[in-house]
Design a protein around this motif. Structure first.
Motif, short mmCIF file in Angstrom:
data_model
loop_
_atom_site.label_atom_id
_atom_site.label_comp_id
_atom_site.label_asym_id
_atom_site.label_seq_id
_atom_site.Cartn_x
_atom_site.Cartn_y
_atom_site.Cartn_z
N VAL A 1 0.86 -1.18 0.00
CA VAL A 1 0.00 0.00 0.00
C VAL A 1 0.89 1.23 0.00
CG1 VAL A 1 -1.78 1.27 1.24
CG2 VAL A 1 -1.80 -1.21 1.28
N THR A 2 0.75 2.08 -1.01
CA THR A 2 1.56 3.28 -1.07
C THR A 2 0.85 4.41 -0.34
OG1 THR A 2 0.55 3.88 -3.19
CG2 THR A 2 2.60 2.63 -3.26
N HIS A 3 1.63 5.38 0.13
CA HIS A 3 1.10 6.49 0.90
C HIS A 3 1.43 7.80 0.22
CE1 HIS A 3 1.32 3.19 3.82
NE2 HIS A 3 0.44 3.83 4.54
N ASP A 4 0.46 8.71 0.20
CA ASP A 4 0.64 10.06 -0.29
C ASP A 4 0.84 10.96 0.92
OD1 ASP A 4 0.68 12.38 -1.77
OD2 ASP A 4 -1.49 12.56 -1.83
N MET A 5 1.97 11.64 0.99
CA MET A 5 2.27 12.48 2.15
C MET A 5 1.45 13.77 2.08
SD MET A 5 4.09 12.00 4.80
CE MET A 5 5.07 10.67 4.12
N LEU A 6 0.56 13.95 3.04
CA LEU A 6 -0.27 15.15 3.10
C LEU A 6 0.43 16.27 3.87
CD1 LEU A 6 -3.73 13.52 3.88
CD2 LEU A 6 -2.81 14.17 1.65
N ALA A 7 1.13 15.92 4.93
CA ALA A 7 1.86 16.89 5.75
C ALA A 7 2.99 16.16 6.44
CB ALA A 7 0.93 17.54 6.78
N ARG A 8 4.13 16.87 6.61
CA ARG A 8 5.31 16.22 7.18
C ARG A 8 5.81 16.99 8.38
NH1 ARG A 8 8.40 12.96 9.18
NH2 ARG A 8 10.11 11.92 8.13
N GLY A 9 6.01 16.29 9.51
CA GLY A 9 6.56 16.87 10.70
C GLY A 9 8.07 16.81 10.68
N PRO A 10 8.69 16.54 11.84
CA PRO A 10 8.03 16.10 13.07
C PRO A 10 7.45 17.25 13.88
CG PRO A 10 10.40 16.15 13.39
CD PRO A 10 10.17 16.49 11.95
N TRP A 11 6.41 16.90 14.66
CA TRP A 11 5.79 17.82 15.59
C TRP A 11 5.80 17.18 16.98
CZ3 TRP A 11 2.79 16.14 11.27
CH2 TRP A 11 2.79 17.02 10.18
N SER A 12 5.88 18.00 18.00
CA SER A 12 5.66 17.51 19.35
C SER A 12 4.16 17.28 19.54
CB SER A 12 6.18 18.52 20.38
OG SER A 12 5.47 19.74 20.28
N PRO A 13 3.77 16.45 20.49
CA PRO A 13 2.33 16.18 20.67
C PRO A 13 1.49 17.44 20.87
CG PRO A 13 3.60 14.55 21.86
CD PRO A 13 4.59 15.55 21.34
N ASP A 14 2.03 18.45 21.55
CA ASP A 14 1.22 19.65 21.78
C ASP A 14 1.14 20.57 20.56
OD1 ASP A 14 3.78 20.64 21.79
OD2 ASP A 14 3.69 21.51 23.80
N GLN A 15 1.88 20.25 19.51
CA GLN A 15 1.78 21.01 18.27
C GLN A 15 0.74 20.44 17.31
OE1 GLN A 15 6.04 20.80 17.24
NE2 GLN A 15 6.07 23.03 17.26
N VAL A 16 0.12 19.32 17.68
CA VAL A 16 -0.93 18.71 16.87
C VAL A 16 -2.26 18.90 17.60
CG1 VAL A 16 -1.78 16.59 15.81
CG2 VAL A 16 0.68 17.04 15.92
N THR A 17 -3.14 19.69 17.02
CA THR A 17 -4.42 19.99 17.63
C THR A 17 -5.55 19.54 16.72
OG1 THR A 17 -4.43 22.22 16.67
CG2 THR A 17 -3.48 21.97 18.88
N CYS A 18 -6.74 19.38 17.30
CA CYS A 18 -7.88 19.00 16.46
C CYS A 18 -9.14 19.66 16.97
CB CYS A 18 -8.05 17.48 16.39
SG CYS A 18 -8.71 16.72 17.88
N VAL A 19 -10.03 19.92 16.04
CA VAL A 19 -11.38 20.39 16.36
C VAL A 19 -12.36 19.41 15.72
CG1 VAL A 19 -10.74 22.82 16.59
CG2 VAL A 19 -11.40 21.92 14.34
N TRP A 20 -13.48 19.24 16.37
CA TRP A 20 -14.49 18.30 15.90
C TRP A 20 -15.74 19.04 15.40
CZ3 TRP A 20 -14.78 13.00 15.37
CH2 TRP A 20 -13.68 12.28 15.84
N ARG A 21 -16.18 18.70 14.20
CA ARG A 21 -17.48 19.17 13.73
C ARG A 21 -18.58 18.42 14.47
NH1 ARG A 21 -17.12 19.25 7.07
NH2 ARG A 21 -15.38 20.75 6.89
N GLU A 22 -19.67 19.09 14.70
CA GLU A 22 -20.79 18.43 15.37
C GLU A 22 -21.57 17.53 14.44
OE1 GLU A 22 -23.30 21.08 17.46
OE2 GLU A 22 -21.72 21.89 18.73
N GLU A 23 -21.72 17.95 13.17
CA GLU A 23 -22.57 17.18 12.27
C GLU A 23 -21.83 15.97 11.72
OE1 GLU A 23 -20.31 20.07 9.68
OE2 GLU A 23 -21.29 20.09 11.65
N PRO A 24 -22.44 14.78 11.75
CA PRO A 24 -21.81 13.59 11.19
C PRO A 24 -21.69 13.69 9.67
CG PRO A 24 -23.57 13.01 12.72
CD PRO A 24 -23.71 14.47 12.44
#
Length: 215
Positions: free
Chosen positions: A3-26
């Motif tokens: 399985v090949t992978h397409d790199m969308l973004a490349r770090g490295p990042w520390s754990p606190d540099q990776v954040t996420c927000v969640w949409r409410e609607e499925p």
């Protein structure tokens, strides 16, 4: 099959540099993907694999900024990851594990699992649960699958596969003397040499490319 992978973004990042927000609607899949997910679940039931279908994360958007990575996630049917549609873009985490001396933890996936059965993979992997931080998902999967807690952890990349999955890839280094205790998702495991060129024959091209990227 590799399985090949397409790199969308490349770090490295520390754990606190990776954040996420969640949409409410499925996420609402198209009728074709919905039907394909139902068929995939039925096939899993027929061969005795887990076929529960709750909610997991879909990658709605991402952005690299201020030296970090921000992910926008939304709830989606777990089974959509079985479909192979780019529109579904289900999110999983992969936490590659290295011992203090550089060896790589590899496990062979048990035949009862829903996907990649019988294949050797690196570290721990799994879906991101609704409301969960993907970085927290990495450490959770590492604890659940191997009873391990990393000494240090970096987030290395966001990658996509041709079948529509997105992977957030982490690299965990263990303290000296740490011992891996596999769960029932693995029917064999091994510590492969620090030098990827010295890996055994069962290491396929996919895991070799991943290790080369992280090394």
């Amino acid at each position: 099959m590799a399985v090949t992978h397409d790199m969308l973004a490349r770090g490295p990042w520390s754990p606190d540099q990776v954040t996420c927000v969640w949409r409410e609607e499925p996420f609402e899949p198209c009728a074709e993907d919905e039907a394909a997910a139902d068929e995939a679940l039925a096939a899993l039931r027929e061969r005795g694999s887990p076929s529960h279908d709750g909610l997991a994360a879909r990658l709605a958007a991402f952005e690299q900024r201020d030296g970090g990575l921000q992910l926008e996630l939304q709830p989606a049917r777990w089974s959509l990851r079985l479909v192979g549609s780019e529109a579904t873009r289900s999110v999983s985490v992969l936490c590659v594990v290295r011992a203090a001396d550089g060896r790589w933890l590899a496990g062979r996936r048990a035949p009862w699992l829903a996907s990649w059965t019988g294949r050797w993979t690196l570290g721990a992997a799994g879906a991101v649960e609704v409301g969960e931080s993907p970085v927290d998902a990495m450490t959770r999967e590492l604890e659940e699958e191997w009873s391990l807690v990393p000494e240090r952890l970096t987030v290395e990349a966001l990658a996509a596969t041709p079948n529509g999955l997105a992977f957030l890839v982490g690299l965990a280094w263990l303290p000296p003397g740490a011992e891996a205790v596999p769960d029932d998702e693995h029917d064999a495991h091994a510590w492969w040499p620090a030098d990827v060129e010295a890996w055994p024959q069962e290491a396929d091209d996919t895991v070799r490319r991943m290790a080369t990227l992280l090394a």
